[in-house]
Each structure stands twice: as structure tokens, then as C-alpha cells.
Design a protein around this motif. Structure first.
Motif, PDB file in Angstrom:
ATOM      1  N   GLU A  84      13.631   3.723   9.615  1.00  0.00           N
ATOM      2  CA  GLU A  84      14.402   2.630   9.018  1.00  0.00           C
ATOM      3  C   GLU A  84      13.782   2.312   7.663  1.00  0.00           C
ATOM      4  N   TYR A  85      14.521   2.552   6.619  1.00  0.00           N
ATOM      5  CA  TYR A  85      14.030   2.254   5.278  1.00  0.00           C
ATOM      6  C   TYR A  85      14.157   0.750   5.036  1.00  0.00           C
ATOM      7  N   THR A 137       0.859  -1.181   0.000  1.00  0.00           N
ATOM      8  CA  THR A 137       0.000   0.000   0.000  1.00  0.00           C
ATOM      9  C   THR A 137       0.895   1.229   0.000  1.00  0.00           C
ATOM     10  N   PHE A 138       1.091   1.790  -1.162  1.00  0.00           N
ATOM     11  CA  PHE A 138       2.067   2.871  -1.337  1.00  0.00           C
ATOM     12  C   PHE A 138       1.811   4.025  -0.388  1.00  0.00           C
ATOM     13  N   SER A 139       0.552   4.377  -0.185  1.00  0.00           N
ATOM     14  CA  SER A 139       0.239   5.543   0.646  1.00  0.00           C
ATOM     15  C   SER A 139       0.530   5.309   2.128  1.00  0.00           C
ATOM     16  N   SER A 140       0.899   4.097   2.493  1.00  0.00           N
ATOM     17  CA  SER A 140       1.269   3.796   3.881  1.00  0.00           C
ATOM     18  C   SER A 140       2.725   4.083   4.172  1.00  0.00           C
ATOM     19  N   TYR A 141       3.489   4.371   3.135  1.00  0.00           N
ATOM     20  CA  TYR A 141       4.938   4.504   3.280  1.00  0.00           C
ATOM     21  C   TYR A 141       5.403   5.930   3.069  1.00  0.00           C
ATOM     22  N   ALA A 142       6.286   6.376   3.966  1.00  0.00           N
ATOM     23  CA  ALA A 142       7.098   7.535   3.666  1.00  0.00           C
ATOM     24  C   ALA A 142       8.158   7.085   2.665  1.00  0.00           C
ATOM     25  N   MET A 143       8.537   7.995   1.791  1.00  0.00           N
ATOM     26  CA  MET A 143       9.484   7.648   0.727  1.00  0.00           C
ATOM     27  C   MET A 143      10.700   8.558   0.792  1.00  0.00           C
ATOM     28  N   GLY A 144      11.835   7.971   0.464  1.00  0.00           N
ATOM     29  CA  GLY A 144      13.068   8.741   0.460  1.00  0.00           C
ATOM     30  C   GLY A 144      13.876   8.495  -0.791  1.00  0.00           C
ATOM     31  N   TRP A 145      14.728   9.472  -1.094  1.00  0.00           N
ATOM     32  CA  TRP A 145      15.735   9.327  -2.151  1.00  0.00           C
ATOM     33  C   TRP A 145      17.108   9.419  -1.498  1.00  0.00           C
ATOM     34  N   PHE A 146      17.978   8.546  -1.935  1.00  0.00           N
ATOM     35  CA  PHE A 146      19.369   8.521  -1.492  1.00  0.00           C
ATOM     36  C   PHE A 146      20.258   8.467  -2.730  1.00  0.00           C
ATOM     37  N   ARG A 147      21.530   8.721  -2.539  1.00  0.00           N
ATOM     38  CA  ARG A 147      22.467   8.597  -3.648  1.00  0.00           C
ATOM     39  C   ARG A 147      23.818   8.108  -3.147  1.00  0.00           C
ATOM     40  N   VAL A 204      24.650   7.122  -8.243  1.00  0.00           N
ATOM     41  CA  VAL A 204      23.500   6.239  -8.413  1.00  0.00           C
ATOM     42  C   VAL A 204      22.449   6.677  -7.393  1.00  0.00           C
ATOM     43  N   TYR A 205      21.243   6.907  -7.877  1.00  0.00           N
ATOM     44  CA  TYR A 205      20.162   7.384  -7.029  1.00  0.00           C
ATOM     45  C   TYR A 205      19.199   6.229  -6.733  1.00  0.00           C
ATOM     46  N   TYR A 206      18.868   6.102  -5.453  1.00  0.00           N
ATOM     47  CA  TYR A 206      17.996   5.035  -4.987  1.00  0.00           C
ATOM     48  C   TYR A 206      16.761   5.616  -4.311  1.00  0.00           C
ATOM     49  N   CYS A 207      15.623   4.988  -4.500  1.00  0.00           N
ATOM     50  CA  CYS A 207      14.467   5.334  -3.685  1.00  0.00           C
ATOM     51  C   CYS A 207      14.274   4.239  -2.636  1.00  0.00           C
ATOM     52  N   ALA A 208      13.611   4.606  -1.560  1.00  0.00           N
ATOM     53  CA  ALA A 208      13.422   3.690  -0.444  1.00  0.00           C
ATOM     54  C   ALA A 208      12.108   4.000   0.261  1.00  0.00           C
ATOM     55  N   ALA A 209      11.570   3.009   0.947  1.00  0.00           N
ATOM     56  CA  ALA A 209      10.276   3.140   1.625  1.00  0.00           C
ATOM     57  C   ALA A 209      10.416   2.835   3.116  1.00  0.00           C
ATOM     58  N   ASP A 210       9.711   3.626   3.921  1.00  0.00           N
ATOM     59  CA  ASP A 210       9.732   3.493   5.379  1.00  0.00           C
ATOM     60  C   ASP A 210       8.304   3.672   5.883  1.00  0.00           C
ATOM     61  N   LEU A 211       7.904   2.855   6.831  1.00  0.00           N
ATOM     62  CA  LEU A 211       6.557   2.957   7.376  1.00  0.00           C
ATOM     63  C   LEU A 211       6.396   4.132   8.337  1.00  0.00           C
ATOM     64  N   HIS A 212       7.489   4.759   8.728  1.00  0.00           N
ATOM     65  CA  HIS A 212       7.443   5.775   9.770  1.00  0.00           C
ATOM     66  C   HIS A 212       7.716   7.162   9.224  1.00  0.00           C
ATOM     67  N   TRP A 213       7.164   8.140   9.945  1.00  0.00           N
ATOM     68  CA  TRP A 213       7.507   9.543   9.713  1.00  0.00           C
ATOM     69  C   TRP A 213       7.632  10.245  11.068  1.00  0.00           C
TER      70      TRP A 213
END
Length: 120
Positions: A106-107, A28-38, A93-102
Motif C-alpha cells: 500500500e503506497y 527515513t528514505f531507506s526504509s521505504y520501497a519506492m514506486g513510479w506510477f503514471r 503525469v508521472y507520480y512517485c510513491a513510497a511504501d514501507l513494504h516489499w
């Protein structure tokens, strides 16, 4: 289990722009905070930007503030990273990641990455 797939990387001249996309599936995408890292060659992975579930709160690394914008479209299960005024030091290299918390804690899920190269 969430699967993340990045796209939109490429070669661009300094001062140019790119928009990265990260499409999620399997959760459920809307349940996750999303981040970008590189991660640049020979360097540790570093945080770039993050956005909360509804897109109402964002965070940025100081190095990209005012140049990069993170956004999301929950209807499309996609998070974006608009990168403007690119510099050679943005090459990574750019990565996206998902975390349940805001705020993010922890991604748990990561994409495979997309290469961004900025030429001088």
C-alpha cells in the motif's frame, strides 16, 4: 510523514529519453520501497516500476520493460526513472510513491506528479 517531489518531466520526441527524479524528505528514505506510477488523460493510474529499500530488487510493468530503469540513491534521498525509447503512449503525469513494504502493499505517500509528453 514523507514528502515527495518529482522533477524532470517535459516534452520529448518519440525515441528520445528523459530521466525523472523524486526527492524525499521528512522520513527515513531507506526504509521505504519506492514506486513510479503514471496517469494518462481519461485513463486510470497505472503501475510503472518499483524498487526495494536497498535497490537490489525491481519490478516493471510489461509496457516499459527493457525501456525504463528505476534506481535509487539513498544518500541523496532520491529515486530515479530513466526512460528511453519513449513512445507517444508514454505520455502521462508521472507520480512517485513510497511504501514501507516489499513487495509493495500500500503506497502511503505520493508526490504531486510531473508531466511527460512524447510527440510523434
Amino acid at each position: 510523514q514523507v514528502q515527495l517531489v518529482e522533477s524532470g518531466g517535459g516534452l520529448v520526441q518519440a525515441g528520445g529519453s528523459l530521466r525523472l527524479s523524486c526527492e524525499a524528505s521528512g522520513g527515513t528514505f531507506s526504509s521505504y520501497a519506492m514506486g513510479w506510477f503514471r496517469q494518462a488523460p481519461g485513463k486510470d493510474r497505472e503501475f510503472v516500476a518499483a524498487i526495494n529499500w536497498g535497490g537490489t530488487s525491481t519490478r516493471y510493468a510489461d509496457s516499459v520493460k527493457g525501456r525504463f530503469t528505476i534506481s535509487r540513491d539513498n544518500a541523496k534521498n532520491t529515486v530515479y526513472l530513466q526512460m528511453n525509447s519513449l513512445k507517444p503512449e508514454d505520455t502521462a503525469v508521472y507520480y512517485c510513491a513510497a511504501d514501507l513494504h516489499w513487495p509493495p502493499r500500500e503506497y502511503n505517500y505520493w508526490g504531486q506528479g510531473t508531466q511527460v509528453t512524447v510527440s510523434s
